[in-house]
Scaffold this motif. Sequence first.
Motif, mmCIF file in Angstrom:
data_model
loop_
_atom_site.group_PDB
_atom_site.id
_atom_site.type_symbol
_atom_site.label_atom_id
_atom_site.label_comp_id
_atom_site.label_asym_id
_atom_site.label_seq_id
_atom_site.Cartn_x
_atom_site.Cartn_y
_atom_site.Cartn_z
ATOM 1 N N PRO A 84 -1.136 16.735 -5.838
ATOM 2 C CA PRO A 84 -2.264 15.809 -5.718
ATOM 3 C C PRO A 84 -1.776 14.370 -5.777
ATOM 4 C CG PRO A 84 -2.763 17.567 -7.267
ATOM 5 C CD PRO A 84 -1.313 17.707 -6.930
ATOM 6 N N ASP A 85 -2.402 13.511 -5.006
ATOM 7 C CA ASP A 85 -1.924 12.139 -4.826
ATOM 8 C C ASP A 85 -2.715 11.187 -5.714
ATOM 9 O OD1 ASP A 85 -0.874 9.761 -3.927
ATOM 10 O OD2 ASP A 85 -0.959 10.319 -1.815
ATOM 11 N N ALA A 86 -2.029 10.571 -6.675
ATOM 12 C CA ALA A 86 -2.686 9.624 -7.578
ATOM 13 C C ALA A 86 -3.207 8.400 -6.846
ATOM 14 C CB ALA A 86 -1.717 9.197 -8.682
ATOM 15 N N ALA A 87 -2.676 8.100 -5.646
ATOM 16 C CA ALA A 87 -3.177 6.971 -4.875
ATOM 17 C C ALA A 87 -4.639 7.160 -4.489
ATOM 18 C CB ALA A 87 -2.331 6.780 -3.610
ATOM 19 N N PHE A 88 -5.098 8.414 -4.472
ATOM 20 C CA PHE A 88 -6.483 8.717 -4.122
ATOM 21 C C PHE A 88 -7.275 9.258 -5.315
ATOM 22 C CE2 PHE A 88 -4.054 8.833 -0.251
ATOM 23 C CZ PHE A 88 -4.857 8.184 0.670
ATOM 24 N N THR A 89 -6.619 10.016 -6.173
ATOM 25 C CA THR A 89 -7.330 10.592 -7.310
ATOM 26 C C THR A 89 -7.381 9.640 -8.504
ATOM 27 O OG1 THR A 89 -5.339 11.606 -8.264
ATOM 28 C CG2 THR A 89 -6.543 12.880 -6.614
ATOM 29 N N GLY A 90 -6.409 8.725 -8.581
ATOM 30 C CA GLY A 90 -6.316 7.854 -9.745
ATOM 31 C C GLY A 90 -5.818 8.560 -10.982
ATOM 32 N N ARG A 91 -5.316 9.786 -10.830
ATOM 33 C CA ARG A 91 -4.869 10.578 -11.977
ATOM 34 C C ARG A 91 -3.498 11.167 -11.688
ATOM 35 N NH1 ARG A 91 -9.302 14.764 -13.817
ATOM 36 N NH2 ARG A 91 -7.958 14.709 -15.669
ATOM 37 N N ILE A 92 -2.690 11.307 -12.753
ATOM 38 C CA ILE A 92 -1.377 11.922 -12.646
ATOM 39 C C ILE A 92 -1.392 13.256 -13.374
ATOM 40 C CG2 ILE A 92 -0.213 9.698 -12.444
ATOM 41 C CD1 ILE A 92 0.625 10.004 -15.397
ATOM 42 N N CYS A 93 -0.251 13.942 -13.321
ATOM 43 C CA CYS A 93 -0.068 15.220 -14.023
ATOM 44 C C CYS A 93 -1.058 16.278 -13.537
ATOM 45 C CB CYS A 93 -0.188 15.047 -15.530
ATOM 46 S SG CYS A 93 0.916 13.794 -16.221
ATOM 47 N N GLN A 94 -1.436 16.203 -12.265
ATOM 48 C CA GLN A 94 -2.354 17.194 -11.706
ATOM 49 C C GLN A 94 -1.573 18.412 -11.237
ATOM 50 O OE1 GLN A 94 -5.887 16.595 -11.759
ATOM 51 N NE2 GLN A 94 -4.873 15.210 -13.176
ATOM 52 N N PRO A 95 -2.069 19.617 -11.497
ATOM 53 C CA PRO A 95 -1.332 20.833 -11.095
ATOM 54 C C PRO A 95 -1.269 20.957 -9.586
ATOM 55 C CG PRO A 95 -3.530 21.386 -11.880
ATOM 56 C CD PRO A 95 -3.338 19.927 -12.173
ATOM 57 N N ARG A 96 -0.208 21.588 -9.119
ATOM 58 C CA ARG A 96 -0.029 21.814 -7.685
ATOM 59 C C ARG A 96 -0.972 22.910 -7.216
ATOM 60 N NH1 ARG A 96 4.545 19.915 -9.686
ATOM 61 N NH2 ARG A 96 5.907 18.636 -8.406
ATOM 62 N N PRO A 118 0.840 -1.212 0.000
ATOM 63 C CA PRO A 118 0.000 0.000 0.000
ATOM 64 C C PRO A 118 0.868 1.253 0.000
ATOM 65 C CG PRO A 118 0.048 -1.005 2.179
ATOM 66 C CD PRO A 118 0.724 -1.972 1.254
ATOM 67 N N PRO A 119 0.547 2.237 -0.824
ATOM 68 C CA PRO A 119 1.376 3.445 -0.884
ATOM 69 C C PRO A 119 1.173 4.332 0.335
ATOM 70 C CG PRO A 119 -0.500 3.668 -2.342
ATOM 71 C CD PRO A 119 -0.546 2.262 -1.803
ATOM 72 N N LEU A 120 2.207 5.061 0.668
ATOM 73 C CA LEU A 120 2.128 6.051 1.733
ATOM 74 C C LEU A 120 1.599 7.355 1.136
ATOM 75 C CD1 LEU A 120 2.851 6.662 4.743
ATOM 76 C CD2 LEU A 120 5.039 7.545 3.885
ATOM 77 N N PRO A 121 0.494 7.900 1.655
ATOM 78 C CA PRO A 121 -0.041 9.145 1.091
ATOM 79 C C PRO A 121 0.987 10.272 1.134
ATOM 80 C CG PRO A 121 -1.653 8.129 2.542
ATOM 81 C CD PRO A 121 -0.367 7.361 2.713
ATOM 82 N N LEU A 122 1.021 11.068 0.091
ATOM 83 C CA LEU A 122 1.966 12.177 0.037
ATOM 84 C C LEU A 122 1.740 13.167 1.170
ATOM 85 C CD1 LEU A 122 1.940 12.888 -3.813
ATOM 86 C CD2 LEU A 122 3.738 11.764 -2.493
ATOM 87 N N SER A 123 0.499 13.270 1.636
ATOM 88 C CA SER A 123 0.161 14.296 2.614
ATOM 89 C C SER A 123 0.655 13.994 4.016
ATOM 90 C CB SER A 123 -1.357 14.497 2.653
ATOM 91 O OG SER A 123 -2.006 13.284 3.027
ATOM 92 N N VAL A 124 0.978 12.726 4.343
ATOM 93 C CA VAL A 124 1.304 12.387 5.729
ATOM 94 C C VAL A 124 2.791 12.463 6.020
ATOM 95 C CG1 VAL A 124 -0.712 10.880 5.825
ATOM 96 C CG2 VAL A 124 1.536 9.882 5.379
ATOM 97 N N ASN A 125 3.634 12.426 4.985
ATOM 98 C CA ASN A 125 5.075 12.389 5.206
ATOM 99 C C ASN A 125 5.633 13.801 5.224
ATOM 100 O OD1 ASN A 125 7.769 11.731 5.391
ATOM 101 N ND2 ASN A 125 7.811 10.416 3.585
ATOM 102 N N PRO A 126 6.224 14.250 6.336
ATOM 103 C CA PRO A 126 6.774 15.615 6.385
ATOM 104 C C PRO A 126 7.811 15.879 5.303
ATOM 105 C CG PRO A 126 6.688 14.652 8.584
ATOM 106 C CD PRO A 126 6.356 13.547 7.626
ATOM 107 N N VAL A 127 8.522 14.842 4.866
ATOM 108 C CA VAL A 127 9.523 15.019 3.813
ATOM 109 C C VAL A 127 8.873 15.471 2.514
ATOM 110 C CG1 VAL A 127 11.302 13.818 2.454
ATOM 111 C CG2 VAL A 127 11.009 13.285 4.877
ATOM 112 N N TRP A 128 7.610 15.122 2.300
ATOM 113 C CA TRP A 128 6.931 15.395 1.037
ATOM 114 C C TRP A 128 5.924 16.544 1.123
ATOM 115 C CZ3 TRP A 128 5.276 9.592 0.562
ATOM 116 C CH2 TRP A 128 6.418 8.816 0.304
ATOM 117 N N GLN A 129 5.529 16.956 2.295
ATOM 118 C CA GLN A 129 4.371 17.840 2.419
ATOM 119 C C GLN A 129 4.557 19.195 1.754
ATOM 120 O OE1 GLN A 129 3.334 18.024 6.554
ATOM 121 N NE2 GLN A 129 2.074 16.180 6.471
#
Length: 544
Positions: free
Chosen positions: A532-544, A516-527
């Motif tokens: 947008p997280d494709a693990a939840f949206t199912g889509r890539i290339c989403q604007p910041r 299972p992927p780690l959500p981008l929102s929970v890791n301080p290194v990534w926050q």
Amino acid sequence: MGRLDKRFVALLGLAALPPAIEGVIFDALDFRAAWGLAPQVTAVWPYDTYHDLRWLFVYHNSWPTFAVGLVGLILFRALLTTGLVALAWPRQVPWPGLRWLIRRNLVLTVVITLVVSPWAALSIAASVVALSWLLLASLLPMFLLAPFLQRAAVVGAWWRGLPSIELVGWSLLNFVVLTVGGAVVWAVPIGWTGPTAAVAGVINGLLWQRTVSAALLPRRPVKWARVPVAPLAVLLAFVVPLAVQPLLLLLPATSSRSRIQLLNRPLPADVRHAVIFIDGHGSTYGGEPAADPNVQQFSYRGLAPDGRPLPYSARDTHRSIGSSTALLETQVDALHRRTGRPVALIGLSEGALVARTYLAVRPHPEVDTLAMFSPLINAGRSYYPPPGASSGWGLAAGWELRAVFGLADVFGGGVGPDEPFVRSLMDNAPFYRNDLMCPVPGVRILAFLPTTTATEAPPGEYSAIPVFQMPGVHGGLLPRPLIQARLVNFLAGEPVSHPERGYALLQEVAAAWQAPPLPLSVNPVWQGSRVPDAAFTGRICQPR
């Protein structure tokens, strides 16, 4: 008979309820990337423990939370298995008592957790680097151990003797059911994940009944009844995956020249670019110039004072992607100044990531073409902190991986989980999970994808650029004459595209075996990136 029917119904209900609950939770969170894991909650050993440990290795951020989570999972698994075994117990066999089953399954859960944990950790590594051979290495021991471990819950001397052909058959069917169940659960619309996972759980209940009966009521005498076969199988399960990579290194080496013909012959007249070929991880280069002065190989050591790419060894490729992009910037600038031509980049595996990262962080205005071979799609889905950290998501998984790869070094593995290239994938995961396969304004991009890459990332949208897909393994497309011809066509400016219809289906089939992927929102290194997280949206290339 009525009592038996009630037990049977209770067995199916108990096997169906936890997958249904997990599926409903996934739907509530819209956690698309994890949908395929739900049927495994009540799978027959060892796949149930494999399911538990993958979640635990991803979702803990300190040693105390790991310890509490491990104890909780052991107790949950022991009690759930006790209930499943008790309800599946055949009437023809004397009942051993509930205390015996609880004690037996508690001890056994601890043992199986220890046996399975290295391979669950290896699945975390597979989700970091998105390599199919690592995922296969984490699953091979499950194939080998399943027939032995399925006897463990009910047979006293389960470690002695070969499992029956019935147990082998049921264990194979178990894997097939979980694979198909994961694909179906992923494919159904939101709102149906829970009910579909419940159906898969019912099938798990049937498999528990048949497996317990096959273990307690063998049709033939156990072969090698006095031989401790199970410990030997466990030892083999440890040795075989560790030896996979060193065995690959023993195969005859394939040089860059034999893989890409552009290094061996002049560029066709209709190719107006200068070309840089960026080889992959573990590659070597002896400093040989290309046949065409407008073509050169990227050097992971940089340029000599006279502008020639320096020879490099496999160890030189074990560097951070950021440092490689800095070298590429220098080499692109030098080639463009020398030739006066626009520059096209061709990257293989690590080289594809170096080239794509270069276009994101320090592009040259004259670089307008990129061909990526076997890019690591959706890498960086898991995380573990550096060795000196005392906390961080995946802390225990990181140390287990260091132990596993340290043992692999005994066999000549030579690659560790903390080398700069691997850490680059984790530290910059938002980019590699969301932007790697996205268009770049003013740049023509094409990805050549072997079908095995479909097993390397969760189902869903994976590319917003043209792709050319063919059956093959990681890095295996480049030497093929058809691919070489299509590459030249692409460099000459022709549109090239060849998506395989079965690619998305392969993604869904592999969904059950991804960590299972780690959500981008929970890791301080990534926050800080707020991607947008494709693990939840199912889509890539989403604007910041």
